[in-house]
Design an enzyme around this catalytic site. Structure first.
Site, PDB file in Angstrom:
ATOM      1  N   ASN A   9       3.568  -9.116   2.056  1.00 40.82           N
ATOM      2  CA  ASN A   9       2.369  -8.285   2.008  1.00 40.82           C
ATOM      3  C   ASN A   9       1.420  -8.975   1.040  1.00 40.82           C
ATOM      4  O   ASN A   9       1.619  -8.911  -0.168  1.00 40.82           O
ATOM      5  CB  ASN A   9       2.734  -6.874   1.516  1.00 40.82           C
ATOM      6  CG  ASN A   9       1.496  -6.009   1.289  1.00 40.82           C
ATOM      7  OD1 ASN A   9       0.386  -6.390   1.648  1.00 40.82           O
ATOM      8  ND2 ASN A   9       1.696  -4.847   0.675  1.00 40.82           N
ATOM      9  N   TRP A  10       0.414  -9.643   1.598  1.00 39.08           N
ATOM     10  CA  TRP A  10      -0.479 -10.434   0.743  1.00 39.08           C
ATOM     11  C   TRP A  10      -1.423  -9.550  -0.075  1.00 39.08           C
ATOM     12  O   TRP A  10      -2.070 -10.020  -0.988  1.00 39.08           O
ATOM     13  CB  TRP A  10      -1.297 -11.408   1.597  1.00 39.08           C
ATOM     14  CG  TRP A  10      -0.476 -12.461   2.270  1.00 39.08           C
ATOM     15  CD1 TRP A  10       0.823 -12.816   1.990  1.00 39.08           C
ATOM     16  CD2 TRP A  10      -0.890 -13.327   3.340  1.00 39.08           C
ATOM     17  NE1 TRP A  10       1.223 -13.843   2.813  1.00 39.08           N
ATOM     18  CE2 TRP A  10       0.185 -14.174   3.657  1.00 39.08           C
ATOM     19  CE3 TRP A  10      -2.083 -13.469   4.054  1.00 39.08           C
ATOM     20  CZ2 TRP A  10       0.118 -15.144   4.659  1.00 39.08           C
ATOM     21  CZ3 TRP A  10      -2.156 -14.430   5.054  1.00 39.08           C
ATOM     22  CH2 TRP A  10      -1.071 -15.265   5.350  1.00 39.08           C
ATOM     23  N   LYS A  11      -1.550  -8.288   0.303  1.00 41.12           N
ATOM     24  CA  LYS A  11      -2.499  -7.374  -0.347  1.00 41.12           C
ATOM     25  C   LYS A  11      -3.910  -7.997  -0.290  1.00 41.12           C
ATOM     26  O   LYS A  11      -4.215  -8.678   0.683  1.00 41.12           O
ATOM     27  CB  LYS A  11      -2.034  -7.039  -1.762  1.00 41.12           C
ATOM     28  CG  LYS A  11      -0.570  -6.558  -1.766  1.00 41.12           C
ATOM     29  CD  LYS A  11      -0.115  -5.947  -3.037  1.00 41.12           C
ATOM     30  CE  LYS A  11       1.338  -5.491  -2.888  1.00 41.12           C
ATOM     31  NZ  LYS A  11       1.851  -4.813  -4.070  1.00 41.12           N
ATOM     32  N   HIS A  95       1.526   2.408   2.453  1.00 43.60           N
ATOM     33  CA  HIS A  95       1.855   1.669   1.229  1.00 43.60           C
ATOM     34  C   HIS A  95       1.461   2.528   0.024  1.00 43.60           C
ATOM     35  O   HIS A  95       0.456   3.246   0.068  1.00 43.60           O
ATOM     36  CB  HIS A  95       1.117   0.327   1.196  1.00 43.60           C
ATOM     37  CG  HIS A  95       1.619  -0.558   0.092  1.00 43.60           C
ATOM     38  ND1 HIS A  95       1.194  -0.421  -1.208  1.00 43.60           N
ATOM     39  CD2 HIS A  95       2.548  -1.529   0.094  1.00 43.60           C
ATOM     40  CE1 HIS A  95       1.841  -1.303  -1.957  1.00 43.60           C
ATOM     41  NE2 HIS A  95       2.673  -1.989  -1.194  1.00 43.60           N
ATOM     42  N   GLU A  97      -0.021   1.848  -2.575  1.00 43.58           N
ATOM     43  CA  GLU A  97      -1.395   1.625  -3.061  1.00 43.58           C
ATOM     44  C   GLU A  97      -2.407   2.392  -2.208  1.00 43.58           C
ATOM     45  O   GLU A  97      -3.424   2.852  -2.712  1.00 43.58           O
ATOM     46  CB  GLU A  97      -1.689   0.110  -3.089  1.00 43.58           C
ATOM     47  CG  GLU A  97      -0.970  -0.550  -4.263  1.00 43.58           C
ATOM     48  CD  GLU A  97      -0.491  -1.971  -4.016  1.00 43.58           C
ATOM     49  OE1 GLU A  97      -1.032  -2.648  -3.129  1.00 43.58           O
ATOM     50  OE2 GLU A  97       0.453  -2.390  -4.721  1.00 43.58           O
ATOM     51  N   GLU A 167       9.994   1.360  -1.247  1.00 45.63           N
ATOM     52  CA  GLU A 167       9.330   0.657  -2.339  1.00 45.63           C
ATOM     53  C   GLU A 167       9.120   1.610  -3.513  1.00 45.63           C
ATOM     54  O   GLU A 167       8.135   2.366  -3.527  1.00 45.63           O
ATOM     55  CB  GLU A 167       7.966   0.131  -1.887  1.00 45.63           C
ATOM     56  CG  GLU A 167       8.019  -0.856  -0.745  1.00 45.63           C
ATOM     57  CD  GLU A 167       6.824  -1.799  -0.762  1.00 45.63           C
ATOM     58  OE1 GLU A 167       7.052  -3.000  -0.842  1.00 45.63           O
ATOM     59  OE2 GLU A 167       5.675  -1.327  -0.730  1.00 45.63           O
ATOM     60  N   GLY A 173       5.001  -4.830  -8.459  1.00 44.19           N
ATOM     61  CA  GLY A 173       4.127  -5.654  -9.297  1.00 44.19           C
ATOM     62  C   GLY A 173       4.420  -5.566 -10.783  1.00 44.19           C
ATOM     63  O   GLY A 173       3.621  -6.002 -11.601  1.00 44.19           O
ATOM     64  N   SER A 212       8.950  -6.122  -6.685  1.00 47.78           N
ATOM     65  CA  SER A 212       9.355  -7.248  -7.537  1.00 47.78           C
ATOM     66  C   SER A 212      10.576  -7.994  -7.005  1.00 47.78           C
ATOM     67  O   SER A 212      11.416  -8.455  -7.779  1.00 47.78           O
ATOM     68  CB  SER A 212       9.586  -6.783  -8.982  1.00 47.78           C
ATOM     69  OG  SER A 212       8.407  -6.209  -9.506  1.00 47.78           O
ATOM     70  N   GLY A 233       5.514  -8.669  -2.220  1.00 49.32           N
ATOM     71  CA  GLY A 233       4.111  -8.791  -2.622  1.00 49.32           C
ATOM     72  C   GLY A 233       3.864 -10.144  -3.269  1.00 49.32           C
ATOM     73  O   GLY A 233       3.723 -11.163  -2.600  1.00 49.32           O
ATOM     74  N   GLY A 234       3.864 -10.160  -4.590  1.00 50.03           N
ATOM     75  CA  GLY A 234       3.514 -11.365  -5.358  1.00 50.03           C
ATOM     76  C   GLY A 234       4.219 -12.631  -4.892  1.00 50.03           C
ATOM     77  O   GLY A 234       3.587 -13.687  -4.739  1.00 50.03           O
TER      78      GLY A 234
END
Ligand code: 13P
Length: 249
Positions: A9-11, A95, A97, A167, A173, A212, A233-234
Site C-alpha cells: 500500500n503505497w499510500k 483503511h 486512515e 491492521e 507506521g 510495521s 506500507g512503508g
C-alpha cells in the site's frame, strides 16, 4: 491450502520516476519469489502507468480507495468502472486512515466493498482497533463490528472473492509491530467468526496482517497458522525491502 498474498500500500507516496524504478526492481526480483502472490496498490493517478508497466508480469495491482457510487456528481471521486477501465484487480477498502482522517464509517466501507465486488474487483477489507480500544480490551468487539457491516450488506459468501487485512491502528507506521501471537489471536478470531457462518469460506479467505511488517519480522508473522500474507506500507516503497517480505511468504 491458502496462497500467501503480499500487497503493498503505497499510500500518498511516489512520483513517475520513483514508481518506474520501484516496479522495475520488483519485476526483476520476482523470479526469486516462490510462494507468494504479489500486489501493489497505487495512488489513482499512477494506475494507468502501473498497469502498463506490469502488463507483462505476474505482479497484480490495485487502488487504495474507491467511491461507493457508480457515477454522477461526486467531484474528485473514482468509480469502480473507472478502475475497471484500467484492469485494476484489487482495491483497499476501509483503511484506518480513511476511517480516522476522512470520517469513513463502517457502513461507508461496506458500500465501497459492495461497489468493488459488483465490478469484479477484489476488495481488501481493512479491520483493526486503535491503541485505546486494545487497552480497553475491546479489540474483538471492534473488529467484529467492522466485519459485521460488510456481512450484513453483502453476506458471508462474498468473502470467497475478497481479502481481509487485520491492521491494528497502533502498529501502522509506528514500528510497533504486533507480536506474531497478538496478530494470530485476532486472525483466529476473525476466521472463527466467519467459520460460524460458513466453514468453507472461512477456510478459503485470505487474512493479511498489516502494521510495521518488514523484512526482519515477516517470516515469523507469516508462519502463523491464520496469517496468510501482509499488507505493507512503508516497506513496500523500496523494491529490496518489499521483495524480502514477498520471499518470506
Ligand atoms: P506500515 O507498514 O507503514 O506500518 O503501514 C501499514 C499499512 O497501513 C498498510 O495498509
Amino acid at each position: 491450502m491458502r496462497q500467501t498474498l503480499v500487497a503493498g500500500n503505497w499510500k500518498m507516496n511516489g512520483s513517475k520516476e520513483s514508481i518506474q524504478s520501484l516496479l522495475s526492481g520488483i519485476k526483476a526480483g520476482m523470479s526469486d519469489v516462490k510462494n507468494a502472490a504479489v500486489v501493489v496498490c497505487a495512488p489513482y493517478i499512477y494506475i494507468p502507468m502501473v498497469a502498463e508497466q506490469l502488463a507483462d508480469s505476474e505482479v497484480s495491482f490495485g487502488a487504495e480507495n474507491i467511491s461507493e457510487h457508480e457515477a454522477g456528481a461526486f467531484t474528485g471521486e473514482i468509480s469502480a468502472s473507472m478502475l475497471n477501465d484500467f484492469g485494476t484487480e484489487y482495491v483497499i477498502v476501509g483503511h484506518s486512515e480513511r476511517r480516522s482522517l476522512y470520517g469513513e464509517q463502517d457502513a461507508d466501507t461496506a458500500k465501497k466493498y459492495a461497489a468493488a465486488r459488483k465490478a469484479g474487483i477484489k476488495p481488501i477489507l481493512c479491520l483493526g482497533e486503535s491503541l485505546e480500544e486494545r487497552e480497553q480490551g475491546v479489540t474483538e468487539e471492534v473488529v467484529a463490528r467492522q466485519l459485521d457491516a460488510v456481512l450484513e450488506l453483502e453476506g458471508v459468501e462474498s468473502l470467497a472473492d475478497a481479502v481481509i487485512a487485520y491492521e491494528p491502528v497502533w502498529a501502522i507506521g509506528t514500528g510497533m509491530t504486533a507480536t506474531p501471537e497478538q496478530a494470530q489471536d485476532v486472525h483466529k478470531f476473525i476466521r472463527g467468526k466467519i467459520a460460524a457462518m460458513n466453514a468453507d469460506v472461512a477456510e478459503k479467505v485470505q487474512i493479511l496482517y498489516g502494521g510495521s511488517m518488514n523484512a526482519s519480522n515477516a517470516k515469523e508473522l507469516l508462519s502463523m497458522e491464520d496469517i496468510d500474507g501482509g499488507l505493507i506500507g512503508g516497506a513496500s516503497l523500496k523494491a529490496e525491502d518489499f521483495l524480502a517480505i514477498c520471499k518470506a511468504g
